[in-house]
Motif scaffolding. Structure first.
Motif, PDB file in Angstrom:
ATOM      1  N   VAL A 151       4.323 -18.656  -8.055  1.00 34.02           N
ATOM      2  CA  VAL A 151       5.430 -18.891  -8.738  1.00 34.02           C
ATOM      3  C   VAL A 151       6.265 -20.083  -8.004  1.00 34.02           C
ATOM      4  O   VAL A 151       6.371 -20.020  -6.845  1.00 34.02           O
ATOM      5  CB  VAL A 151       6.477 -17.821  -8.778  1.00 34.02           C
ATOM      6  CG1 VAL A 151       7.904 -18.163  -9.258  1.00 34.02           C
ATOM      7  CG2 VAL A 151       5.820 -16.461  -9.551  1.00 34.02           C
ATOM      8  N   ARG A 152       6.069 -21.031  -8.954  1.00 28.38           N
ATOM      9  CA  ARG A 152       6.761 -22.237  -8.248  1.00 28.38           C
ATOM     10  C   ARG A 152       8.401 -22.450  -8.467  1.00 28.38           C
ATOM     11  O   ARG A 152       9.053 -22.984  -7.678  1.00 28.38           O
ATOM     12  CB  ARG A 152       6.068 -23.631  -9.025  1.00 28.38           C
ATOM     13  CG  ARG A 152       6.675 -24.879  -8.934  1.00 28.38           C
ATOM     14  CD  ARG A 152       6.057 -26.180  -9.413  1.00 28.38           C
ATOM     15  NE  ARG A 152       5.657 -25.938 -10.784  1.00 28.38           N
ATOM     16  CZ  ARG A 152       6.078 -26.276 -11.786  1.00 28.38           C
ATOM     17  NH1 ARG A 152       7.525 -27.059 -11.615  1.00 28.38           N
ATOM     18  NH2 ARG A 152       5.869 -26.272 -13.088  1.00 28.38           N
ATOM     19  N   GLU A 153       8.861 -22.199  -9.743  1.00 27.22           N
ATOM     20  CA  GLU A 153      10.310 -22.274 -10.279  1.00 27.22           C
ATOM     21  C   GLU A 153      10.800 -21.217 -11.254  1.00 27.22           C
ATOM     22  O   GLU A 153       9.737 -20.694 -11.771  1.00 27.22           O
ATOM     23  CB  GLU A 153      10.528 -23.657 -10.546  1.00 27.22           C
ATOM     24  CG  GLU A 153      11.838 -23.925 -11.037  1.00 27.22           C
ATOM     25  CD  GLU A 153      11.928 -25.429 -11.624  1.00 27.22           C
ATOM     26  OE1 GLU A 153      13.078 -25.820 -12.094  1.00 27.22           O
ATOM     27  OE2 GLU A 153      10.931 -26.006 -11.514  1.00 27.22           O
ATOM     28  N   ILE A 154      12.041 -20.890 -11.016  1.00 27.80           N
ATOM     29  CA  ILE A 154      12.657 -19.784 -12.080  1.00 27.80           C
ATOM     30  C   ILE A 154      13.673 -20.423 -12.464  1.00 27.80           C
ATOM     31  O   ILE A 154      14.782 -20.861 -11.822  1.00 27.80           O
ATOM     32  CB  ILE A 154      12.889 -18.596 -11.300  1.00 27.80           C
ATOM     33  CG1 ILE A 154      11.680 -18.099 -10.943  1.00 27.80           C
ATOM     34  CG2 ILE A 154      13.567 -17.738 -12.467  1.00 27.80           C
ATOM     35  CD1 ILE A 154      11.769 -16.664  -9.972  1.00 27.80           C
ATOM     36  N   ASN A 155      14.008 -20.725 -13.955  1.00 31.44           N
ATOM     37  CA  ASN A 155      15.164 -20.947 -14.658  1.00 31.44           C
ATOM     38  C   ASN A 155      15.775 -19.921 -14.950  1.00 31.44           C
ATOM     39  O   ASN A 155      15.066 -19.169 -15.697  1.00 31.44           O
ATOM     40  CB  ASN A 155      14.921 -21.975 -15.653  1.00 31.44           C
ATOM     41  CG  ASN A 155      14.521 -23.386 -15.322  1.00 31.44           C
ATOM     42  OD1 ASN A 155      14.632 -23.632 -13.802  1.00 31.44           O
ATOM     43  ND2 ASN A 155      13.804 -24.161 -15.929  1.00 31.44           N
ATOM     44  N   GLN A 156      17.109 -19.663 -14.722  1.00 28.30           N
ATOM     45  CA  GLN A 156      17.782 -18.438 -15.225  1.00 28.30           C
ATOM     46  C   GLN A 156      19.257 -18.973 -15.889  1.00 28.30           C
ATOM     47  O   GLN A 156      19.624 -20.034 -15.570  1.00 28.30           O
ATOM     48  CB  GLN A 156      18.322 -17.435 -14.167  1.00 28.30           C
ATOM     49  CG  GLN A 156      19.103 -17.942 -13.120  1.00 28.30           C
ATOM     50  CD  GLN A 156      19.339 -17.084 -12.025  1.00 28.30           C
ATOM     51  OE1 GLN A 156      18.749 -17.204 -10.690  1.00 28.30           O
ATOM     52  NE2 GLN A 156      19.775 -15.675 -12.241  1.00 28.30           N
ATOM     53  N   SER A 157      19.819 -17.982 -16.579  1.00 34.00           N
ATOM     54  CA  SER A 157      20.929 -18.404 -17.666  1.00 34.00           C
ATOM     55  C   SER A 157      22.072 -17.879 -17.436  1.00 34.00           C
ATOM     56  O   SER A 157      23.057 -17.451 -17.671  1.00 34.00           O
ATOM     57  CB  SER A 157      20.674 -17.452 -18.930  1.00 34.00           C
ATOM     58  OG  SER A 157      20.726 -16.094 -18.662  1.00 34.00           O
TER      59      SER A 157
END
Length: 301
Positions: A151-157
Motif C-alpha cells: 500500500v503506497r497511499e490512502i486518500n480519505q474523505s
C-alpha cells in the motif's frame, strides 16, 4: 385525589390564567420562542450530522499501491480489506479504468487526451474504493490499511466531514447559549405570573390555610397554571415547525438546485420522534419549575 379536588384545582388554575392574562400571554410567547429555537437548532444540527455522515459514507477511502505490485498482490490486499466488519463494499479500479475516468472527467471529449496516444500517465494508479458502514471507525481502518504490504497511499474523505462537524459545533454552542437565556426568561415570566395570582388570592389563601387546607392543596392550582402555560407555549411552536419544516426544505432545494439529489434532509416524522417529547418535556418542565419554586417561596402564610 378526589374528583371534587381535581375539579377545584382545574377551575382555579384556569381562573388564575384569565386573571393574569397579559402575564400569561407574555409567558406563552417567550416559551414558544424558546421552544421554536430549540426546534430550529435541533433540525439544523441533525441535518448537518446526517449530511456529514452521508459525505463520509458515499465518498470512499481510495487505496493506491506501490509501483510493480502484481494483480494477485492487489487482490490479496483487497480480500483483507473486504473482510473488515466496518467495510460495506470495495470496488477495484484498474490503471486503464482510472485513465478513462480521468479523461472523461477532465478532458470531456477534447482532443488534448489524444496526445497521450497509447501511453497511460496513470499506469501506477490501480486502486480500491472502500465504502464503509461504520464511519466512526474510519481512522482505525485507515491505520490498518496503511500497515498492509504494497500500500503506497490512502486518500480519505475526512476533511469534508470535519468542516461540517465544525459548523455543527458552532451552531450547537450558539443554540445552547440562546436557548439557555430564553429558558431563564420563560421561568422568570411564569414565576411572575404565578406570583401575581398568589397576591390576588392572598386573603383567600390565608383563610384556606386557617381552616386546615394543606400546602399541597393550596399550591396545586398554581402548579397546574404553570404546567398549562408550559404546554400551550410548547404546542404552538411544535405545530408551526411541523408544517414549516417541509416548506423550508422545499425552499432550500428550489433555491439551491445543486443540492437536489446530493443532500438528503431528514424526514419531518423522523425529526419529531425526538423533538416532540423534548419540546413537550421542556414546556412542562419550565412551567413546573417556575410555578413550584414561586409557590414554595410565597405560600408561607
Amino acid at each position: 385525589m378526589r374528583p371534587s379536588t381535581i375539579w377545584f384545582t382545574l377551575k382555579q388554575g384556569i381562573k388564575n390564567i384569565k386573571r393574569n392574562l397579559m402575564f400569561s400571554i407574555a409567558s406563552i410567547i417567550t416559551m414558544a420562542a424558546c421552544i421554536f429555537l430549540v426546534g430550529i437548532f435541533y433540525s439544523i444540527v441533525n441535518n448537518v450530522n446526517n449530511i456529514a455522515r452521508k459525505v463520509e459514507q458515499e465518498v470512499p477511502i481510495t487505496v493506491f499501491f506501490d509501483e510493480g505490485t502484481t494483480q494477485e498482490e492487489m487482490e490479496a490486499v483487497g480480500a483483507l480489506i473486504a473482510a473488515r466488519p466496518e467495510v460495506a463494499k470495495i470496488e477495484f479500479e484498474s490503471a486503464e479504468e482510472a485513465w478513462e475516468n480521468f479523461k472523461e472527467q477532465y478532458f470531456q471529449g477534447s482532443e488534448a487526451a489524444e496526445g497521450f496516444k497509447d501511453d497511460n500517465p496513470l499506469v501506477n494508479s490501480a486502486n480500491y474504493h472502500v465504502y464503509m458502514n461504520q464511519i466512526e471507525k474510519q481512522n482505525e481502518l485507515v491505520a490498518y490499511i496503511q500497515g498492509l504490504d504494497h500500500v503506497r497511499e490512502i486518500n480519505q474523505s475526512e476533511q469534508a466531514a470535519k468542516t461540517l462537524g465544525s459548523f455543527n459545533k458552532l451552531v450547537s454552542y450558539a443554540s445552547i447559549a440562546i436557548i439557555a437565556v430564553l429558558l431563564l426568561i420563560s421561568i422568570f415570566l411564569i414565576s411572575n405570573t404565578v406570583s401575581v395570582g398568589i397576591s390576588v388570592r392572598k386573603e383567600e389563601i390565608g383563610i384556606m390555610k386557617l381552616i386546615g387546607a394543606t400546602d399541597g392543596f393550596v399550591r396545586s392550582p398554581f402548579v397546574l397554571e404553570g404546567i398549562v402555560l408550559g404546554v400551550i407555549g410548547a404546542s404552538i411552536p411544535l405545530v408551526a415547525l411541523y408544517f414549516m419544516y417541509n416548506s423550508a426544505v422545499q425552499y432550500i432545494l428550489s433555491k439551491f438546485n445543486v443540492l437536489t439529489g446530493v443532500v438528503d434532509f431528514i424526514p419531518v416524522g423522523q425529526i419529531y420522534q425526538t423533538l416532540l417529547p423534548i419540546g413537550v418535556g421542556l414546556g412542562i418542565g419550565i412551567g413546573l419549575i417556575g410555578s413550584f419554586w414561586t409557590t414554595k417561596k410565597h405560600l408561607k402564610v
